[in-house]
Write a protein that holds these residues in place. Structure first.
Motif, PDB file in Angstrom:
ATOM      1  N   GLN A  26       0.820  -1.210   0.000  1.00 41.48           N
ATOM      2  CA  GLN A  26       0.000   0.000   0.000  1.00 41.48           C
ATOM      3  C   GLN A  26       0.854   1.260   0.000  1.00 41.48           C
ATOM      4  O   GLN A  26       2.061   1.214   0.207  1.00 41.48           O
ATOM      5  N   SER A  27       0.186   2.377  -0.273  1.00 37.18           N
ATOM      6  CA  SER A  27       0.905   3.648  -0.313  1.00 37.18           C
ATOM      7  C   SER A  27      -0.060   4.755   0.100  1.00 37.18           C
ATOM      8  O   SER A  27      -1.198   4.492   0.490  1.00 37.18           O
ATOM      9  N   CYS A  51       0.128  -1.213  -6.603  1.00 40.14           N
ATOM     10  CA  CYS A  51      -0.328  -0.882  -5.254  1.00 40.14           C
ATOM     11  C   CYS A  51      -1.784  -1.343  -5.089  1.00 40.14           C
ATOM     12  O   CYS A  51      -2.600  -1.124  -5.977  1.00 40.14           O
ATOM     13  N   HIS A 199       0.731  -4.016   9.945  1.00 42.56           N
ATOM     14  CA  HIS A 199       1.121  -3.148   8.828  1.00 42.56           C
ATOM     15  C   HIS A 199       2.532  -2.687   9.175  1.00 42.56           C
ATOM     16  O   HIS A 199       2.741  -2.062  10.207  1.00 42.56           O
ATOM     17  N   GLY A 201       6.453  -0.896   8.341  1.00 38.95           N
ATOM     18  CA  GLY A 201       7.142   0.139   7.573  1.00 38.95           C
ATOM     19  C   GLY A 201       8.036   0.953   8.495  1.00 38.95           C
ATOM     20  O   GLY A 201       7.964   0.830   9.710  1.00 38.95           O
ATOM     21  N   THR A 230       0.916  -6.445   5.597  1.00 37.73           N
ATOM     22  CA  THR A 230       0.840  -5.407   4.572  1.00 37.73           C
ATOM     23  C   THR A 230       1.971  -4.431   4.871  1.00 37.73           C
ATOM     24  O   THR A 230       2.440  -4.340   6.004  1.00 37.73           O
ATOM     25  N   ARG A 232       4.046  -0.561   3.831  1.00 44.67           N
ATOM     26  CA  ARG A 232       4.226   0.665   3.061  1.00 44.67           C
ATOM     27  C   ARG A 232       5.683   1.092   3.183  1.00 44.67           C
ATOM     28  O   ARG A 232       6.226   1.181   4.293  1.00 44.67           O
ATOM     29  N   SER A 234       7.837   4.144   2.993  1.00 48.84           N
ATOM     30  CA  SER A 234       7.636   5.599   2.995  1.00 48.84           C
ATOM     31  C   SER A 234       8.848   6.291   2.394  1.00 48.84           C
ATOM     32  O   SER A 234       9.948   6.183   2.937  1.00 48.84           O
ATOM     33  N   GLU A 242       7.612   4.160  -4.205  1.00 42.89           N
ATOM     34  CA  GLU A 242       7.438   3.268  -3.055  1.00 42.89           C
ATOM     35  C   GLU A 242       7.014   1.875  -3.506  1.00 42.89           C
ATOM     36  O   GLU A 242       7.391   0.872  -2.902  1.00 42.89           O
TER      37      GLU A 242
END
Ligand code: SF4
Length: 354
Positions: A26-27, A51, A199, A201, A230, A232, A234, A242
Motif C-alpha cells: 500500500q501507499s 499498489c 502493517h 514500515g 501489509t 508501506r 515511505s 514506493e
C-alpha cells in the motif's frame, strides 16, 4: 519458503490482509485530498504500478467531502488517515472509507475512540491502530525512559485491549519509528504477544536513496522473520517509487512473483554498458508477472558461468551479445537486436513452463 506468522484476517474493501493472504502493498497519496483530479491520477498511477490500497489524508471537513467524491470514482480500496478529530473519522467512514487509520492517543477521550469504533462497526470496516514513536503517551515515555520497543508494544497492547473491550477485533496495527532497530524489535514483540495483523514500515524513512535502504533493512528483516501482512515503504517524493521498492523487497524474499533483473557489477573485462542495458531489460519485462530471474552480464568470458543461477541472461561481447539459458550459451545476437531477441526467448521459456 519463509514461514509467515499466523495472524487473523481483515478485509479492506475486496482485499484480504493477514491470515493466509499474500502480503499487500500500500501507499499514500501526497497531493491535497481536495484536489480530486490529482488524487485520482495518483491512485491510478499507484494501482498500475502494483499498489493494492491507497491512503488519503483527511485533515478537515472539505477533505471529507473530497473523499466522498473520490470514493465514487475509483474501485481501489481507500483508507482515510485521521489525526486528532474523531468527528473527521466518523465523517470519513460515512463518506465510504474502506478502512480508517487513527492514532487513538491523539483522538482524545475513550468515549471519542468508542464513537469511532461504533461507526466503523456499523459500516463493517476495519481500523488501523497506528502507534508511532513520535506520539507515544507521556506516561509510557516516563515509564520506559523514551520511545523504546517495550513502550511502543505497551501502547499497542493497551489500544488493542481498549478495542476488544468494545467487542471490536477488526483491527490491524502498525508500530512505526524512524529508528530501524526500534521498529524491528517492537514489531517482533507485538508478533509474540498478539495475533493482530501487522502493517509494517519505517516512518519518515527518507529520500529514495536512503529511504529505500532503510526500508529494505527494516521491512526486509521483519518479512524474513515471517512478520508483516501489509507494508508501506515511505519515501519522500513520488509515491510510485514506493511501489517499485516494495515489490523488489517482496521479490527478493520470494514473497512475490515477477521478474528479477540481476546485473554484474562490471569490471575491467566489461564489453557492454551493463547499467544502461539492465535498466532497459527492467523496462522490457515490466509487464511479466511470472517469477523469472534475468541476468545482464558484462562479458562473455565469465558472464555465462556467473549467470548460472539466472533463468536467462545476456552477456556482452563486442557489438553483440550472447543469450544464455541457465548458464548455457544459446546464440549470439547483434547489439541492436539484443532486447527484442531476449524478450522472444523469455516468452518461449515462460510458454514452456505453463
Ligand atoms: Fe567482469 Fe564479466 Fe564478471 Fe561482469 S561478468 S563482473 S564483466 S568478469
Amino acid at each position: 519458503m519463509l514461514q509467515r506468522k499466523k495472524t487473523r484476517s481483515i478485509t479492506v474493501r475486496n482485499i484480504p490482509v493477514g491470515g493466509t493472504a499474500p502480503i499487500v502493498i500500500q501507499s499514500m497519496s501526497n497531493v491535497k485530498t481536495t484536489d480530486t483530479e490529482a488524487v485520482l491520477a495518483q491512485i491510478e498511477a499507484l494501482t498500475n504500478a502494483g499498489c493494492s490500497i491507497v491512503r488519503l489524508a483527511v485533515p478537515d471537513d472539505s477533505a471529507v467531502e473530497a473523499f466522498r467524491n473520490i470514493r465514487k470514482q475509483t474501485e481501489t480500496p481507500l483508507v482515510a488517515d485521521i489525526h486528532f478529530d474523531y468527528r473527521l473519522a466518523i465523517g470519513a467512514i460515512e463518506a465510504g472509507a474502506d478502512k480508517i487509520r487513527i492514532n487513538p492517543g491523539n483522538i482524545g477521550s475513550e468515549d471519542r475512540v468508542n464513537a469511532v469504533i461504533d461507526a466503523a462497526r456499523s459500516a463493517g470496516i476495519p481500523i488501523r491502530i497506528g502507534v508511532n514513536s513520535g506520539s507515544l503517551e507521556k506516561q509510557l515515555l516516563r515509564k520506559h525512559g523514551g520511545p523504546t520497543p517495550q513502550a511502543l508494544l505497551e501502547s499497542a497492547l493497551n489500544y488493542i485491549s481498549m478495542f476488544e473491550k468494545n467487542n471490536f477485533t477488526d483491527v490491524i496495527v502498525s508500530i512505526k519509528a524512524s529508528n530501524v532497530p526500534t521498529t524491528i524489535e517492537a514489531c517482533r514483540l507485538l508478533a509474540e504477544y498478539s495475533d493482530v495483523p501487522q502493517h509494517i514500515g519505517i516512518t519518515e524513512s527518507g529520500t529514495v536513496r536512503s529511504g529505500t535502504i532503510r526500508s529494505a533493512v527494516g521491512i526486509g528483516t521483519l518479512l524474513a522473520e515471517g512478520i508483516g501482512d501489509t507494508l508501506r515503504v515511505s519515501l519522500a517524493g513520488d509515491p510510485v517509487n514506493e511501489i517499485f521498492v516494495a515489490k523488489e523487497i517482496l521479490k527478493s524474499l520470494g514473497l512475490m512473483n515477477g521478474p528479477t533483473v540481476i546485473a554484474c557489477p562490471t569490471c575491467g573485462r566489461t564489453e557492454i554498458n551493463v547499467a544502461r542495458l539492465a535498466a532497459e531489460v527492467e523496462e522490457l519485462v515490466a509487464d511479466i508477472s511470472d517469477r523469472i530471474i534475468i541476468a545482464v552480464m558484462g562479458c562473455v568470458v565469465n558472464g555465462p558461468g556467473e549467470a548460472k543461477e539466472a533463468d536467462i541472461g545476456i552477456a556482452g561481447g563486442k557489438h553483440e551479445g550472447l543469450i544464455i539459458v541457465k548458464g548455457t550459451p544459446l546464440r549470439k545476437v547483434p547489439e541492436d537486436r539484443l532486447l527484442s531477441e531476449l524478450r522472444k526467448e523469455i516468452d518461449i521459456l515462460l510458454a514452456e513452463r505453463r
